[in-house]
Design an enzyme around this catalytic site. Structure first.
Site, mmCIF file in Angstrom:
data_model
loop_
_atom_site.group_PDB
_atom_site.id
_atom_site.type_symbol
_atom_site.label_atom_id
_atom_site.label_comp_id
_atom_site.label_asym_id
_atom_site.label_seq_id
_atom_site.Cartn_x
_atom_site.Cartn_y
_atom_site.Cartn_z
ATOM 1 N N SER A 122 -21.021 -21.155 6.800
ATOM 2 C CA SER A 122 -19.574 -21.196 6.935
ATOM 3 C C SER A 122 -18.868 -21.121 5.589
ATOM 4 O O SER A 122 -17.681 -20.838 5.520
ATOM 5 C CB SER A 122 -19.112 -22.434 7.703
ATOM 6 O OG SER A 122 -19.544 -22.374 9.037
ATOM 7 N N CYS A 123 -19.558 -21.367 4.486
ATOM 8 C CA CYS A 123 -19.085 -21.074 3.131
ATOM 9 C C CYS A 123 -17.653 -21.512 2.863
ATOM 10 O O CYS A 123 -16.859 -20.758 2.324
ATOM 11 C CB CYS A 123 -19.224 -19.579 2.852
ATOM 12 S SG CYS A 123 -20.923 -19.003 2.892
ATOM 13 N N GLY A 124 -17.327 -22.712 3.300
ATOM 14 C CA GLY A 124 -16.015 -23.237 2.992
ATOM 15 C C GLY A 124 -14.934 -22.834 3.963
ATOM 16 O O GLY A 124 -13.793 -23.264 3.839
#
Length: 278
Positions: A114-116
Site C-alpha cells: 500500500s506504500c503509504g
C-alpha cells in the site's frame, strides 16, 4: 534453477538432550521482474513456478488480463557480472498494444504494501483497475465444502511437509475440487503463482471458483482475488479491516477463521448454502 529447499546444520535440543543434525529449510531468494527488459519490482520468493509468479503479479497490477497479453517470458542471461544466469531475473514481454506498467518513482505499487496510500485510495485503485466485477458472480458453495478446504489444502502441500515453513494458496471449484496449488515463503507470492498459472491456461476470470489461503487474509490478498475475478476468498486466520472493506465494496465473499466446521463469514454470505441465523 533455484532449489525449493536447502539443508542446514542445526543444534537440536529436546528434553535436555542435544545433538547436531541436518534440517530442511524452505529456500528464499530474490526475484526481479522485468517487463520488456525494464526492471519493475523485486520480490522475495521460493524458487519455482517463477513465470507464473511474474504474470500473476502483472494480473494483480492490472497490466495483463489474458494469455494473449503476454508475448513471451524468459529468464535473463547476463544477470551477473560475468554474464551468467542466476534464474532470479524474469523478463515478461507484452503483446503489441498492451500498455507497459508505469515504473516511475512517482508510482506506488499498492499490491505490495500500500506504500503509504490511505485506505480510500487503495480501495479506489482496485475499483478503477479491476477488469472484471465479482459482485454478480453466480457462485454458490456449501459450508460443508468450505469446511473441507483446509484439509485438502494441507494434504497437497508437499514442500511444507519437509520444511514447515511455507504458505499455500489453492484454487478450488464450487464442489471443492482442487484446480491448482502453489507454495511459497510469501502468501502473496503463492496467490500470484496460482493466478499466473490460471492466466497462462486461459482461465481468467476465475468465475465460480474459491481461493483458499493459509494464514490471514490481508488487503493485498483480497485485491489479488478481485483482480483475478475470484468471487470467494477463504483463510484459516483473521482478515484485516481494510481487507473486509475491500471485499464488501467489491462484492467478494470473505471467509476467515476457517477451521473444521467453524468459520466467520465477513462479507457475501448470500453465496453460502442457507443457514439458520440466530
Amino acid at each position: 534453477m533455484g532449489r525449493v529447499t536447502v539443508r542446514r546444520r542445526v543444534l537440536r535440543v529436546r528434553e535436555g538432550d542435544s545433538s547436531y543434525r541436518p534440517d530442511t529449510l524452505a529456500a528464499e531468494e530474490p526475484m526481479e521482474i522485468r517487463v520488456g527488459g525494464r526492471p519493475l519490482t523485486v520480490t522475495m520468493r521460493t524458487p519455482g513456478d517463477d513465470f507464473d509468479l511474474a504474470v500473476g503479479f502483472l494480473v494483480s497490477e492490472g497490466v495483463v488480463h489474458s494469455a494473449e497479453d503476454v508475448a513471451g517470458i524468459r529468464y535473463c542471461a547476463g544477470a551477473t557480472a560475468d554474464g551468467g544466469n542466476t534464474y532470479n531475473v524474469v523478463d515478461v514481454g507484452l503483446a503489441p498494444g498492451v500498455a507497459a506498467p508505469d515504473a516511475s518513482l512517482e508510482r506506488n505499487f499498492y499490491t505490495t504494501s500500500s506504500c503509504g496510500l490511505c485506505g480510500k485510495a487503495s480501495l479506489d485503485a482496485v475499483r478503477t483497475t479491476a477488469a472484471w466485477s465479482v459482485a454478480g458472480d453466480p457462485l454458490r458453495i456449501g459450508t460443508d465444502v468450505l469446511a473441507a478446504l483446509p484439509d485438502r489444502l494441507r494434504a497437497a502441500q508437499r514442500v511444507f511437509d519437509s520444511t514447515g515453513g511455507l504458505h499455500a494458496a489453492g484454487l478450488f471449484t464450487s464442489e471443492g475440487e482442487l484446480v491448482c496449488l502453489r507454495e511459497d515463503v510469501g502468501r502473496h507470492n503463492a496467490v500470484d503463482k496460482v493466478v499466473g498459472r490460471a492466466l497462462r491456461e486461459g482461465l481468467l476470470p476465475l468465475r465460480e471458483h474459491a481461493l483458499m489461503v493459509s494464514g490471514r487474509a490481508s488487503f493485498e490478498l483480497v485485491q489479488k482475488a478481485v483482480m483475478a475475478g475470484v468471487p470467494l476468498l477463504a483463510a484459516v486466520s483473521a482478515p484485516s479491516s481494510l481487507a473486509v472493506d475491500l471485499a464488501a465494496e467489491s462484492g467478494l465473499t470473505l471467509v476467515g477463521f476457517l477451521r473444521g466446521s467453524s468459520m466467520n463469514v465477513y462479507t457475501g454470505d448470500e453465496r453460502l448454502s442457507a443457514l439458520p441465523v440466530a
